[in-house]
Scaffold this motif. Structure first.
Motif, PDB file in Angstrom:
ATOM      1  N   THR A  39       0.162   1.342   0.155  1.00 52.83           N
ATOM      2  CA  THR A  39      -0.886   1.754   1.078  1.00 52.83           C
ATOM      3  C   THR A  39      -0.900   0.808   2.269  1.00 52.83           C
ATOM      4  OG1 THR A  39      -2.580   0.419  -0.018  1.00 52.83           O
ATOM      5  CG2 THR A  39      -2.273   2.685  -0.807  1.00 52.83           C
ATOM      6  N   GLN A  40      -1.436   1.288   3.369  1.00 50.11           N
ATOM      7  CA  GLN A  40      -1.404   0.522   4.607  1.00 50.11           C
ATOM      8  C   GLN A  40      -2.386  -0.641   4.570  1.00 50.11           C
ATOM      9  OE1 GLN A  40       0.820   1.215   7.233  1.00 50.11           O
ATOM     10  NE2 GLN A  40       0.146  -0.857   7.757  1.00 50.11           N
ATOM     11  N   ALA A  41      -1.909  -1.798   5.009  1.00 51.44           N
ATOM     12  CA  ALA A  41      -2.742  -2.986   5.161  1.00 51.44           C
ATOM     13  C   ALA A  41      -2.696  -3.433   6.621  1.00 51.44           C
ATOM     14  CB  ALA A  41      -2.256  -4.098   4.243  1.00 51.44           C
ATOM     15  N   GLN A  42      -3.558  -4.370   6.976  1.00 52.96           N
ATOM     16  CA  GLN A  42      -3.533  -4.931   8.321  1.00 52.96           C
ATOM     17  C   GLN A  42      -2.391  -5.925   8.446  1.00 52.96           C
ATOM     18  OE1 GLN A  42      -7.589  -5.693  10.158  1.00 52.96           O
ATOM     19  NE2 GLN A  42      -8.106  -5.859   7.998  1.00 52.96           N
ATOM     20  N   GLY A  43      -1.945  -6.133   9.672  1.00 54.34           N
ATOM     21  CA  GLY A  43      -0.914  -7.134   9.904  1.00 54.34           C
ATOM     22  C   GLY A  43       0.479  -6.632   9.572  1.00 54.34           C
ATOM     23  N   ASP A  44       1.466  -7.561   9.639  1.00 59.22           N
ATOM     24  CA  ASP A  44       2.840  -7.203   9.322  1.00 59.22           C
ATOM     25  C   ASP A  44       2.972  -6.926   7.835  1.00 59.22           C
ATOM     26  OD1 ASP A  44       3.492  -7.584  11.978  1.00 59.22           O
ATOM     27  OD2 ASP A  44       4.124  -9.653  11.677  1.00 59.22           O
ATOM     28  N   GLN A  45       3.691  -5.858   7.495  1.00 56.10           N
ATOM     29  CA  GLN A  45       3.760  -5.425   6.102  1.00 56.10           C
ATOM     30  C   GLN A  45       5.040  -4.652   5.846  1.00 56.10           C
ATOM     31  OE1 GLN A  45       0.857  -2.444   5.131  1.00 56.10           O
ATOM     32  NE2 GLN A  45       1.191  -2.552   2.925  1.00 56.10           N
ATOM     33  N   VAL A  46       5.612  -4.845   4.681  1.00 53.34           N
ATOM     34  CA  VAL A  46       6.647  -3.943   4.186  1.00 53.34           C
ATOM     35  C   VAL A  46       5.925  -2.852   3.407  1.00 53.34           C
ATOM     36  CG1 VAL A  46       8.689  -3.675   2.729  1.00 53.34           C
ATOM     37  CG2 VAL A  46       8.383  -5.775   4.055  1.00 53.34           C
ATOM     38  N   VAL A  47       5.933  -1.627   3.933  1.00 55.89           N
ATOM     39  CA  VAL A  47       5.159  -0.546   3.318  1.00 55.89           C
ATOM     40  C   VAL A  47       5.984   0.300   2.358  1.00 55.89           C
ATOM     41  CG1 VAL A  47       3.462  -0.394   5.182  1.00 55.89           C
ATOM     42  CG2 VAL A  47       5.572   0.978   5.299  1.00 55.89           C
ATOM     43  N   ALA A  48       7.303   0.115   2.374  1.00 58.78           N
ATOM     44  CA  ALA A  48       8.138   0.900   1.462  1.00 58.78           C
ATOM     45  C   ALA A  48       9.464   0.204   1.204  1.00 58.78           C
ATOM     46  CB  ALA A  48       8.389   2.299   2.025  1.00 58.78           C
ATOM     47  N   ARG A  49       9.927   0.361  -0.023  1.00 54.92           N
ATOM     48  CA  ARG A  49      11.289  -0.030  -0.401  1.00 54.92           C
ATOM     49  C   ARG A  49      11.967   1.234  -0.909  1.00 54.92           C
ATOM     50  NH1 ARG A  49      14.783  -1.372  -4.561  1.00 54.92           N
ATOM     51  NH2 ARG A  49      16.060  -3.253  -4.217  1.00 54.92           N
ATOM     52  N   LEU A  50      13.060   1.628  -0.247  1.00 57.79           N
ATOM     53  CA  LEU A  50      13.728   2.878  -0.550  1.00 57.79           C
ATOM     54  C   LEU A  50      15.183   2.564  -0.901  1.00 57.79           C
ATOM     55  CD1 LEU A  50      12.452   4.805   2.617  1.00 57.79           C
ATOM     56  CD2 LEU A  50      11.328   4.662   0.383  1.00 57.79           C
ATOM     57  N   GLN A  51      15.630   3.010  -2.061  1.00 59.15           N
ATOM     58  CA  GLN A  51      17.006   2.708  -2.465  1.00 59.15           C
ATOM     59  C   GLN A  51      17.622   3.871  -3.231  1.00 59.15           C
ATOM     60  OE1 GLN A  51      17.540  -0.762  -4.957  1.00 59.15           O
ATOM     61  NE2 GLN A  51      19.749  -0.871  -4.500  1.00 59.15           N
ATOM     62  N   LYS A  52      18.646   4.433  -2.659  1.00 56.08           N
ATOM     63  CA  LYS A  52      19.462   5.402  -3.381  1.00 56.08           C
ATOM     64  C   LYS A  52      20.363   4.646  -4.343  1.00 56.08           C
ATOM     65  CE  LYS A  52      22.785   9.166  -2.873  1.00 56.08           C
ATOM     66  NZ  LYS A  52      23.582  10.008  -1.955  1.00 56.08           N
ATOM     67  N   ALA A  53      20.509   5.151  -5.551  1.00 58.84           N
ATOM     68  CA  ALA A  53      21.329   4.487  -6.563  1.00 58.84           C
ATOM     69  C   ALA A  53      22.738   4.229  -6.011  1.00 58.84           C
ATOM     70  CB  ALA A  53      21.400   5.342  -7.823  1.00 58.84           C
TER      71      ALA A  53
END
Length: 419
Positions: free
Chosen positions: A286-300
């Motif tokens: 979910t979105q937070a304030q400030g700099d953030q990694v909002v997703a980690r996406l990895q295809k096998a």
């Protein structure tokens, strides 16, 4: 939760219609350039158009579905909006579009034609009430304002404009969800079965109307979230016609609270995570304030992709109408949609899903301030904050465009008060 009047994403399977019971046969049907109007006369008016109320559809896939609209307006189990308008002698014109993803200004031309037809068909001199649900409120807002400013167009002869959970200041869809949708489409968009579903969702996100409404948009993974050029152009066009219709009373309702009380979604929390044969340790936050990694996406078998945001408010938990989307699993939310897609790709999804999030912040629905500023998002909304003449917010944060007695009856009373 009652069914929303408009489904944000429409049917899951591309090209299918919604599975709602058939709507009653309209008393009249108007074929319009770019759409259709279904006319339901009040029983008090002997099958004549005497006091027209135009209800515009909003954003979704494909063309407007009368059965879906009727269900949301009349058969939702909470409030029979059309019947209540009919009981006051108002005739209801349900306005639908051939392409609900087309630009707002293009569909506004259809709304202008519908308004002109209603004036021509009307018996007597009663003023019109014109408005819509979600994007439909923007379509009719622009249409009425254009009719006032363009000397080549006739008087709209309306006295009331209303909007129902309309994103006047923009809509929010989590950047993490947008990124995952595009990522999955890039990787599996040609896969039989799931591929067409992914392509549909990605195309919807990148459609003209979606770009015009989204306050923060990304076209592909790796883009910096911001206003699309289509949104900038729409806001300029809206400004050129005066921003609002000026000769009518302007009212609106929000499916979120006006107290500043959010929906309980924590900022920066893991909303959905999965592992499996196609996705490895993939998660959305979910979105937070400030700099953030909002997703980690990895295809096998491939390197992971990180999705970053910065300078955004913690908007997923803000007061407002909640994102709703149909799902075979009955999951109505934005992150619930991601969980559905992850499952369709053959992965095991962690059970602790934060399914939904704010979609139309209350301050946007009642035009009471920008949604960029956390202080504005979460402050109590007072009458002096809004650009509307009057508004009502829900007592709780509920599904976007959900028809309730609380909101629907207030609009009916406003229609009646104007004679």
């Amino acid at each position: 939760m009652s069914a929303p009047v408009v489904d944000v994403w429409g049917p899951v399977a591309p090209g299918t219609r919604s599975s709602y019971p058939p709507a009653p046969e309209p008393h009249d049907t108007w074929s319009l350039a770019g759409g259709t109007a279904w006319v339901y006369y009040s029983p008090l008016n002997r099958r004549q158009l005497v006091r027209p109320v135009i209800l515009s559809d909003g954003f979704s896939s494909g063309s407007s579905d009368l059965d879906q609209l009727w269900h949301g307006l009349e058969e939702n189990g909470a409030y029979r909006f059309v019947s209540e308008l009919h009981a006051t002698g108002r005739d209801v014109v349900v306005l639908g579009y051939a392409d609900r993803t087309a630009s707002i200004t293009a569909n506004a031309d259809t709304a202008v034609e519908c308004i002109r037809r209603a004036v021509a068909e009307r018996v007597g001199g009663a003023k019109l009430a014109v408005g819509g649900f979600s994007m439909g409120g923007l379509v009719t807002r622009y249409a009425l304002a254009k009719m006032e400013q363009d000397p080549g167009l006739p008087d709209h002869e309306a006295c009331l404009y209303f909007s129902y959970d309309t994103p006047h200041q923009g809509a929010w869809l989590p950047v993490s969800l947008q990124a995952f949708t595009h990522f999955a489409t890039d990787k599996w968009g040609e896969t039989p079965g799931v591929g067409p579903v992914l392509r549909q969702f990605s195309a919807l996100l990148n459609s003209p109307a979606a770009k015009e409404m989204a306050r923060w948009h990304i076209e592909k993974v790796g883009d910096a979230p911001g206003q699309a050029s289509e949104r900038v152009a729409f806001l300029r066009a809206l400004d050129e016609v005066g921003g609002w219709p000026r000769t009518v009373r302007r009212i609106g309702v929000a499916n979120g609270t006006d107290t500043g009380t959010g929906n309980g979604v924590a900022a920066g929390a893991t909303a959905v995570r999965c592992n499996g044969p196609s996705l490895q340790d993939t998660w959305l936050k979910t979105q937070a304030q400030g700099d953030q990694v909002v997703a980690r996406l990895q295809k096998a078998g491939e390197e992971p992709v990180s999705v970053h945001t910065g300078g955004l408010p913690d908007i997923d938990g803000a007061p407002g109408g909640l994102f709703t989307a149909p799902s075979p699993a009955g999951d109505p939310g934005s992150f619930g949609l991601a969980a559905l897609l992850m499952g369709l790709l053959g992965n095991t999804v962690d059970p602790d899903v934060i399914s939904t999030s704010c979609f139309i912040p209350s301050v946007s629905a009642v035009a009471a301030g920008v949604i960029d500023d956390r202080k504005v998002l979460y402050r109590p909304i007072g009458p002096d904050h809004s650009e509307l003449d009057a508004f009502v917010c829900a007592r709780r944060n509920e599904g976007h465009t959900t028809m309730t007695e609380e909101l629907g009856a207030w609009i009916v009373n406003e229609v009646v008060a104007l004679g």
